[in-house]
Motif scaffolding. Structure first.
Motif, PDB file in Angstrom:
ATOM      1  N   GLU A 199      28.159  26.010 -21.715  1.00 27.09           N
ATOM      2  CA  GLU A 199      27.395  24.763 -21.643  1.00 27.09           C
ATOM      3  C   GLU A 199      26.547  24.832 -20.381  1.00 27.09           C
ATOM      4  OE1 GLU A 199      30.096  21.476 -21.670  1.00 27.09           O
ATOM      5  OE2 GLU A 199      31.099  22.159 -23.476  1.00 27.09           O
ATOM      6  N   PRO A 200      25.560  23.951 -20.242  1.00 26.69           N
ATOM      7  CA  PRO A 200      24.772  23.974 -19.010  1.00 26.69           C
ATOM      8  C   PRO A 200      25.579  23.395 -17.845  1.00 26.69           C
ATOM      9  CG  PRO A 200      23.948  22.277 -20.479  1.00 26.69           C
ATOM     10  CD  PRO A 200      25.016  23.021 -21.216  1.00 26.69           C
TER      11      PRO A 200
ATOM     12  N   GLU B  14      16.695  25.626 -26.736  1.00 26.55           N
ATOM     13  CA  GLU B  14      16.568  24.337 -26.051  1.00 26.55           C
ATOM     14  C   GLU B  14      16.438  24.571 -24.554  1.00 26.55           C
ATOM     15  OE1 GLU B  14      19.272  20.311 -25.347  1.00 26.55           O
ATOM     16  OE2 GLU B  14      19.897  21.753 -26.866  1.00 26.55           O
ATOM     17  N   ARG B  15      15.745  23.662 -23.879  1.00 25.38           N
ATOM     18  CA  ARG B  15      15.636  23.687 -22.416  1.00 25.38           C
ATOM     19  C   ARG B  15      16.131  22.366 -21.862  1.00 25.38           C
ATOM     20  NH1 ARG B  15      13.474  27.487 -19.144  1.00 25.38           N
ATOM     21  NH2 ARG B  15      12.154  29.004 -20.116  1.00 25.38           N
ATOM     22  N   ARG B  16      16.867  22.454 -20.746  1.00 18.80           N
ATOM     23  CA  ARG B  16      17.292  21.283 -19.977  1.00 18.80           C
ATOM     24  C   ARG B  16      17.060  21.628 -18.519  1.00 18.80           C
ATOM     25  NH1 ARG B  16      23.160  19.744 -22.564  1.00 18.80           N
ATOM     26  NH2 ARG B  16      22.439  19.605 -24.715  1.00 18.80           N
ATOM     27  N   GLY B  17      15.894  21.263 -18.011  1.00 19.49           N
ATOM     28  CA  GLY B  17      15.538  21.648 -16.653  1.00 19.49           C
ATOM     29  C   GLY B  17      15.418  23.161 -16.583  1.00 19.49           C
TER      30      GLY B  17
ATOM     31  N   TRP C 270      17.980  25.171 -17.137  1.00 18.29           N
ATOM     32  CA  TRP C 270      18.899  25.726 -18.128  1.00 18.29           C
ATOM     33  C   TRP C 270      18.154  26.001 -19.427  1.00 18.29           C
ATOM     34  CZ3 TRP C 270      23.695  27.211 -16.991  1.00 18.29           C
ATOM     35  CH2 TRP C 270      24.348  26.641 -15.887  1.00 18.29           C
TER      36      TRP C 270
ATOM     37  N   GLN D  39      19.109  27.241 -23.526  1.00 20.85           N
ATOM     38  CA  GLN D  39      20.070  27.698 -24.534  1.00 20.85           C
ATOM     39  C   GLN D  39      19.371  28.755 -25.367  1.00 20.85           C
ATOM     40  OE1 GLN D  39      21.314  24.932 -27.588  1.00 20.85           O
ATOM     41  NE2 GLN D  39      23.249  26.012 -27.844  1.00 20.85           N
TER      42      GLN D  39
ATOM     43  N   TRP E 220      24.138  29.439 -22.741  1.00 24.65           N
ATOM     44  CA  TRP E 220      23.197  28.821 -21.810  1.00 24.65           C
ATOM     45  C   TRP E 220      22.965  29.795 -20.666  1.00 24.65           C
ATOM     46  CZ3 TRP E 220      20.663  24.256 -22.504  1.00 24.65           C
ATOM     47  CH2 TRP E 220      21.092  23.465 -23.573  1.00 24.65           C
TER      48      TRP E 220
END
Length: 181
Positions: free
Chosen positions: A22-23, A42-45, A47, A49, A59
């Motif tokens: 996980e991030p 996917e992008r989170r900042g 991070w 995936q 991630w």
């Protein structure tokens, strides 16, 4: 096993990279192999995936992924030094054969870890084939090339950008810092 319709968007950097379930830095998992083709999901900042061709996802620090061109570069321009893909394909096959031989010898107990490391040191290939499109890592010249079945064109290099040489009638690029040119 390859996921149906898998098309890589990125490649893991040449030294591999750590991965997480996980991030979350506390949820580390198995690191990703060098030059592994992956698809960004996917992008989170910072991070990212990624999905691997075998369906496994993780991630990673997305800042370090190397983008693979989605629209193959045009190959109708000036010919590259390695316009014919066959020599590069032959080198990739030879490198893979050397690696496979070392793996087989290690599996038979003929090589310990240190000897295996020594035997495989310096071996580096990267190959992505998607129908008629192919991306190969050329370790001798430190670059990724795209091939359409007839010729190759460079799409990424390991080198840092070089200073441009001024050509007649063109001003050279000037680097400007906060302290001036």
């Amino acid at each position: 096993m390859t996921t149906e319709g898998f098309r890589p968007t990125h490649v893991v950097p040449q030294h591999g990279m750590p991965a997480w379930e996980e991030p979350d830095p506390a949820r580390a998992t198995v690191p990703l192999d060098p030059l592994l083709p992956v698809r960004l999901v996917e992008r989170r900042g910072e991070w990212a995936q990624v999905l691997c061709s075998n369906g496994w996802s993780a991630w990673v620090d997305g800042r370090h992924l190397v983008a693979v061109p989605q629209d193959p570069p045009a190959t109708g321009g000036p010919q590259d030094r390695t316009a014919d893909p066959r020599p590069l394909l032959a080198r990739a096959e030879q490198t893979l054969a050397r690696y496979r031989a070392a793996v087989e010898e290690r599996a038979r107990g003929g090589l310990d870890g240190e000897s295996f490391h020594g035997r495989t040191r310096g071996l580096r290939i990267g190959v992505v084939v998607d129908g008629e499109n192919m991306w190969l890592y050329d370790g001798e010249q430190g670059r990724w090339v795209y091939g359409d079945g007839t010729r190759l064109s460079t799409c990424a290099t390991d080198d840092e950008p070089r200073a441009a040489t001024a050509q007649p009638g063109h001003a050279p690029t000037q680097v400007v810092t906060p302290d001036g040119p």
